[in-house]
Design a protein around this motif. Structure first.
Motif, PDB file in Angstrom:
ATOM      1  N   GLY A   5       0.796  -1.220   0.000  1.00  0.00           N
ATOM      2  CA  GLY A   5       0.000   0.000   0.000  1.00  0.00           C
ATOM      3  C   GLY A   5       0.827   1.267   0.000  1.00  0.00           C
ATOM      4  O   GLY A   5       0.302   2.366  -0.202  1.00  0.00           O
ATOM      5  N   ASN A   6       2.132   1.123   0.220  1.00  0.00           N
ATOM      6  CA  ASN A   6       2.988   2.318   0.278  1.00  0.00           C
ATOM      7  C   ASN A   6       3.333   2.884  -1.105  1.00  0.00           C
ATOM      8  O   ASN A   6       3.871   3.986  -1.191  1.00  0.00           O
ATOM      9  CB  ASN A   6       4.288   2.011   1.033  1.00  0.00           C
ATOM     10  CG  ASN A   6       4.098   2.087   2.543  1.00  0.00           C
ATOM     11  OD1 ASN A   6       4.515   3.018   3.192  1.00  0.00           O
ATOM     12  ND2 ASN A   6       3.405   1.102   3.105  1.00  0.00           N
ATOM     13  N   GLY A   7       3.028   2.118  -2.139  1.00  0.00           N
ATOM     14  CA  GLY A   7       3.287   2.622  -3.492  1.00  0.00           C
ATOM     15  C   GLY A   7       4.480   1.955  -4.162  1.00  0.00           C
ATOM     16  O   GLY A   7       5.073   2.517  -5.084  1.00  0.00           O
ATOM     17  N   LYS A   8       4.793   0.742  -3.731  1.00  0.00           N
ATOM     18  CA  LYS A   8       5.974   0.043  -4.239  1.00  0.00           C
ATOM     19  C   LYS A   8       5.850  -0.294  -5.725  1.00  0.00           C
ATOM     20  O   LYS A   8       6.729   0.073  -6.512  1.00  0.00           O
ATOM     21  CB  LYS A   8       6.174  -1.226  -3.406  1.00  0.00           C
ATOM     22  CG  LYS A   8       7.483  -1.896  -3.590  1.00  0.00           C
ATOM     23  CD  LYS A   8       7.789  -2.877  -2.458  1.00  0.00           C
ATOM     24  CE  LYS A   8       6.584  -3.439  -1.772  1.00  0.00           C
ATOM     25  NZ  LYS A   8       5.764  -4.294  -2.604  1.00  0.00           N
ATOM     26  N   THR A   9       4.754  -0.975  -6.091  1.00  0.00           N
ATOM     27  CA  THR A   9       4.597  -1.378  -7.492  1.00  0.00           C
ATOM     28  C   THR A   9       4.548  -0.149  -8.408  1.00  0.00           C
ATOM     29  O   THR A   9       5.212  -0.093  -9.433  1.00  0.00           O
ATOM     30  CB  THR A   9       3.318  -2.232  -7.650  1.00  0.00           C
ATOM     31  OG1 THR A   9       3.437  -3.345  -6.769  1.00  0.00           O
ATOM     32  CG2 THR A   9       3.143  -2.731  -9.065  1.00  0.00           C
ATOM     33  N   THR A  10       3.789   0.846  -8.000  1.00  0.00           N
ATOM     34  CA  THR A  10       3.684   2.082  -8.783  1.00  0.00           C
ATOM     35  C   THR A  10       5.070   2.701  -8.963  1.00  0.00           C
ATOM     36  O   THR A  10       5.435   3.110 -10.063  1.00  0.00           O
ATOM     37  CB  THR A  10       2.759   3.091  -8.049  1.00  0.00           C
ATOM     38  OG1 THR A  10       1.562   2.410  -7.686  1.00  0.00           O
ATOM     39  CG2 THR A  10       2.431   4.294  -8.899  1.00  0.00           C
ATOM     40  N   LYS A  22       7.358   3.565 -12.286  1.00  0.00           N
ATOM     41  CA  LYS A  22       7.792   4.949 -12.506  1.00  0.00           C
ATOM     42  C   LYS A  22       9.319   5.015 -12.643  1.00  0.00           C
ATOM     43  O   LYS A  22       9.855   5.721 -13.481  1.00  0.00           O
ATOM     44  CB  LYS A  22       7.386   5.828 -11.313  1.00  0.00           C
ATOM     45  CG  LYS A  22       5.901   6.162 -11.230  1.00  0.00           C
ATOM     46  CD  LYS A  22       5.648   6.865  -9.897  1.00  0.00           C
ATOM     47  CE  LYS A  22       4.298   7.538  -9.824  1.00  0.00           C
ATOM     48  NZ  LYS A  22       4.111   8.213  -8.518  1.00  0.00           N
ATOM     49  N   GLN A  73      -1.318  -6.066 -12.050  1.00  0.00           N
ATOM     50  CA  GLN A  73      -1.115  -4.619 -11.859  1.00  0.00           C
ATOM     51  C   GLN A  73       0.202  -4.177 -12.495  1.00  0.00           C
ATOM     52  O   GLN A  73       0.255  -3.194 -13.239  1.00  0.00           O
ATOM     53  CB  GLN A  73      -1.099  -4.285 -10.358  1.00  0.00           C
ATOM     54  CG  GLN A  73      -1.005  -2.795 -10.067  1.00  0.00           C
ATOM     55  CD  GLN A  73      -0.698  -2.514  -8.588  1.00  0.00           C
ATOM     56  OE1 GLN A  73      -0.863  -3.380  -7.745  1.00  0.00           O
ATOM     57  NE2 GLN A  73      -0.241  -1.315  -8.299  1.00  0.00           N
ATOM     58  N   LYS A 106       3.496   9.660  -2.572  1.00  0.00           N
ATOM     59  CA  LYS A 106       2.234  10.366  -2.283  1.00  0.00           C
ATOM     60  C   LYS A 106       2.449  11.770  -1.724  1.00  0.00           C
ATOM     61  O   LYS A 106       1.672  12.236  -0.883  1.00  0.00           O
ATOM     62  CB  LYS A 106       1.336   9.518  -1.367  1.00  0.00           C
ATOM     63  CG  LYS A 106       1.192   8.075  -1.893  1.00  0.00           C
ATOM     64  CD  LYS A 106       0.191   7.256  -1.127  1.00  0.00           C
ATOM     65  CE  LYS A 106       0.349   5.786  -1.479  1.00  0.00           C
ATOM     66  NZ  LYS A 106      -0.577   4.919  -0.805  1.00  0.00           N
ATOM     67  N   ASP A 111       1.930  14.305  -3.232  1.00  0.00           N
ATOM     68  CA  ASP A 111       0.894  15.178  -3.794  1.00  0.00           C
ATOM     69  C   ASP A 111      -0.269  15.304  -2.819  1.00  0.00           C
ATOM     70  O   ASP A 111      -1.130  16.151  -2.979  1.00  0.00           O
ATOM     71  CB  ASP A 111       0.397  14.609  -5.127  1.00  0.00           C
ATOM     72  CG  ASP A 111       0.034  13.115  -5.016  1.00  0.00           C
ATOM     73  OD1 ASP A 111       0.862  12.333  -4.500  1.00  0.00           O
ATOM     74  OD2 ASP A 111      -1.077  12.747  -5.424  1.00  0.00           O
ATOM     75  N   GLY A 143       7.423  10.380  -5.149  1.00  0.00           N
ATOM     76  CA  GLY A 143       6.233  10.145  -5.964  1.00  0.00           C
ATOM     77  C   GLY A 143       5.268  11.291  -5.713  1.00  0.00           C
ATOM     78  O   GLY A 143       5.007  11.670  -4.570  1.00  0.00           O
ATOM     79  N   GLY A 199       2.137  11.603  -7.503  1.00  0.00           N
ATOM     80  CA  GLY A 199       0.843  11.345  -8.121  1.00  0.00           C
ATOM     81  C   GLY A 199       0.759   9.901  -8.573  1.00  0.00           C
ATOM     82  O   GLY A 199       1.733   9.152  -8.479  1.00  0.00           O
ATOM     83  N   GLU A 200      -0.423   9.524  -9.043  1.00  0.00           N
ATOM     84  CA  GLU A 200      -0.608   8.132  -9.444  1.00  0.00           C
ATOM     85  C   GLU A 200      -0.053   7.845 -10.829  1.00  0.00           C
ATOM     86  O   GLU A 200       0.169   6.694 -11.190  1.00  0.00           O
ATOM     87  CB  GLU A 200      -2.094   7.785  -9.402  1.00  0.00           C
ATOM     88  CG  GLU A 200      -2.642   7.814  -7.999  1.00  0.00           C
ATOM     89  CD  GLU A 200      -4.029   7.210  -7.903  1.00  0.00           C
ATOM     90  OE1 GLU A 200      -4.172   6.017  -8.196  1.00  0.00           O
ATOM     91  OE2 GLU A 200      -4.957   7.962  -7.552  1.00  0.00           O
TER      92      GLU A 200
HETATM   93  P1  GDP Z   1       2.198  -1.368  -3.121  1.00  0.00           P
HETATM   94  O1  GDP Z   1       1.205  -2.246  -2.444  1.00  0.00           O
HETATM   95  O2  GDP Z   1       3.209  -0.822  -2.166  1.00  0.00           O
HETATM   96  O3  GDP Z   1       2.828  -1.968  -4.312  1.00  0.00           O
HETATM   97  O4  GDP Z   1       1.405  -0.059  -3.566  1.00  0.00           O
HETATM   98  P2  GDP Z   1       0.799   0.355  -4.996  1.00  0.00           P
HETATM   99  O5  GDP Z   1       1.888   0.717  -5.916  1.00  0.00           O
HETATM  100  O6  GDP Z   1      -0.178  -0.655  -5.425  1.00  0.00           O
HETATM  101  O7  GDP Z   1       0.092   1.712  -4.580  1.00  0.00           O
HETATM  102  C1  GDP Z   1      -0.977   1.775  -3.649  1.00  0.00           C
HETATM  103  C2  GDP Z   1      -1.883   2.928  -4.044  1.00  0.00           C
HETATM  104  O8  GDP Z   1      -1.170   4.148  -3.914  1.00  0.00           O
HETATM  105  C3  GDP Z   1      -2.344   2.851  -5.509  1.00  0.00           C
HETATM  106  O9  GDP Z   1      -3.675   3.252  -5.553  1.00  0.00           O
HETATM  107  C4  GDP Z   1      -1.429   3.847  -6.207  1.00  0.00           C
HETATM  108  O10 GDP Z   1      -2.031   4.420  -7.350  1.00  0.00           O
HETATM  109  C5  GDP Z   1      -1.229   4.888  -5.135  1.00  0.00           C
HETATM  110  N1  GDP Z   1       0.013   5.650  -5.282  1.00  0.00           N
HETATM  111  C6  GDP Z   1       1.287   5.211  -5.390  1.00  0.00           C
HETATM  112  N2  GDP Z   1       2.161   6.232  -5.459  1.00  0.00           N
HETATM  113  C7  GDP Z   1       1.434   7.371  -5.402  1.00  0.00           C
HETATM  114  C8  GDP Z   1       1.758   8.778  -5.400  1.00  0.00           C
HETATM  115  O11 GDP Z   1       2.919   9.232  -5.465  1.00  0.00           O
HETATM  116  N3  GDP Z   1       0.693   9.643  -5.296  1.00  0.00           N
HETATM  117  C9  GDP Z   1      -0.595   9.206  -5.206  1.00  0.00           C
HETATM  118  N4  GDP Z   1      -1.556  10.119  -5.100  1.00  0.00           N
HETATM  119  N5  GDP Z   1      -0.919   7.907  -5.172  1.00  0.00           N
HETATM  120  C10 GDP Z   1       0.067   6.998  -5.280  1.00  0.00           C
END
Ligand code: GDP
Length: 296
Positions: A111-116, A120, A147, A249, A251, A274, A276-277
């Protein structure tokens, strides 16, 4: 009780000092005390906190300042600079070598944004001429591969993963070997952020790091994490050789004070943020801009 963020507390202490009618040693001490409290409560390591206080006190000699010098500005600048140096762990970021098979492993809680961030990061480097690719080694979360696949396809970054293999270490090893053989110079491995038990998550991560021998391990942290930042970062750092941090996140509303704790726990620099999404909402970390926002 809602805990006020670290950034707001520090800027609050600065504002209180700025608003007081007389700027003297007492006002300065009071402000530094409040900043220290805020940093300690956010689990920023004590040495850095003591250093900040010492450095600001040494730098701001109120009685020696010439008449007409804006004391408030001098103090604000000193605190600003000290926060910037707290974000410098004293270790240089890991350098990736062009043309070599650099393996970069991403770790962090779900949930921390790892995959995203993996995608990126791949996209960012691809645009700079790197031959980047992605390996999905998260077999725990259903849909993780989909994903990554979807985002990688959008970014036109080659990817590797499996719907049938259940051993993430095997997937990571196979993916890395395959891309190495194909001449990729930036092989990014996305790992699981959750498990049946935390211990199993860390054991898996350790095994994977041993097997793929990464050039860098990036710890990904949500800017809204706050107080939990230090323990979380430390838990990862204790198991694998984290070399960089990405804060996501930014943003959102969070100021990202947890970043100070993450640097202090991992002794690693923040390299990207990061914002944004979307795939291009990702920037190299700039210390001064970050501290400006933290205090803003
Ligand atoms: P993981 O479980 O750590 O791999 O997390 P995900 O990459 O799946 O990201 C979890 C949620 O955070 C998703 O809905 C992403 O779109 C969102 N997200 C990731 N990075 C950012 C960011 O920099 N800004 C915003 N607003 N959302 C982000």
């Amino acid at each position: 009780m809602v805990l006020e963020g670290l950034g707001s507390r520090i800027s609050g202490a600065l504002r209180k000092m700025t608003d007081s009618t007389v700027i003297d040693e007492t006002a300065l001490k009071e402000m530094l005390k409040e900043i220290n409290h805020a940093l300690l409560e956010a689990d920023v390591n004590i040495k850095s906190v003591v250093q900040l206080r010492k450095n600001v006190t040494e730098r701001v000699k109120l009685e020696e300042l010439a008449a007409g010098v804006n004391k408030r500005k001098v103090i604000q600048k000193a605190v600003f600079d000290e926060l910037c140096s707290m974000l410098d762990p004293g270790t240089a970021p890991v350098t990736l070598k062009r043309g070599k098979p650099n393996v970069v492993m991403f770790v962090g809680l779900q949930g921390n944004g790892k995959t995203t961030s993996c995608v990126k990061y791949a996209y960012y480097h691809q645009r700079k001429g790197w031959k980047a690719c992605l390996v999905c080694a998260d077999t725990f979360r259903a849909g993780a591969f989909d994903q990554l696949k979807q985002n990688a396809t959008k970014a036109k970054v080659p990817f590797f993963g499996s719907y049938t293999e259940t051993d993430p270490v095997k997937i990571a090893t196979d993916g890395v070997n395959r891309f190495k053989n194909e001449g990729y110079d930036l092989i990014i491995v996305d790992t699981s952020g959750r498990h049946k038990q935390e211990e199993a998550l860390f054991a898996e991560m350790e095994q994977m790091a041993e097997s793929v021998n990464p050039t860098d391990i990036i710890f990904v942290m949500d800017s809204a994490i706050g107080q939990a930042a230090y323990d979380q970062a430390l838990a990862f750092r204790a198991k694998v050789k984290v070399g960089s941090v990405i804060i996501t996140k930014l943003d959102g509303h969070a100021k990202g004070g947890g970043a100070l704790s993450a640097v202090s726990a991992t002794k690693s620099p923040i390299t990207f943020i990061g914002t944004g999404e979307h795939i291009d909402e990702f920037e190299p970390f700039k210390t001064q801009a970050f501290v400006g926002r933290l205090l803003g």
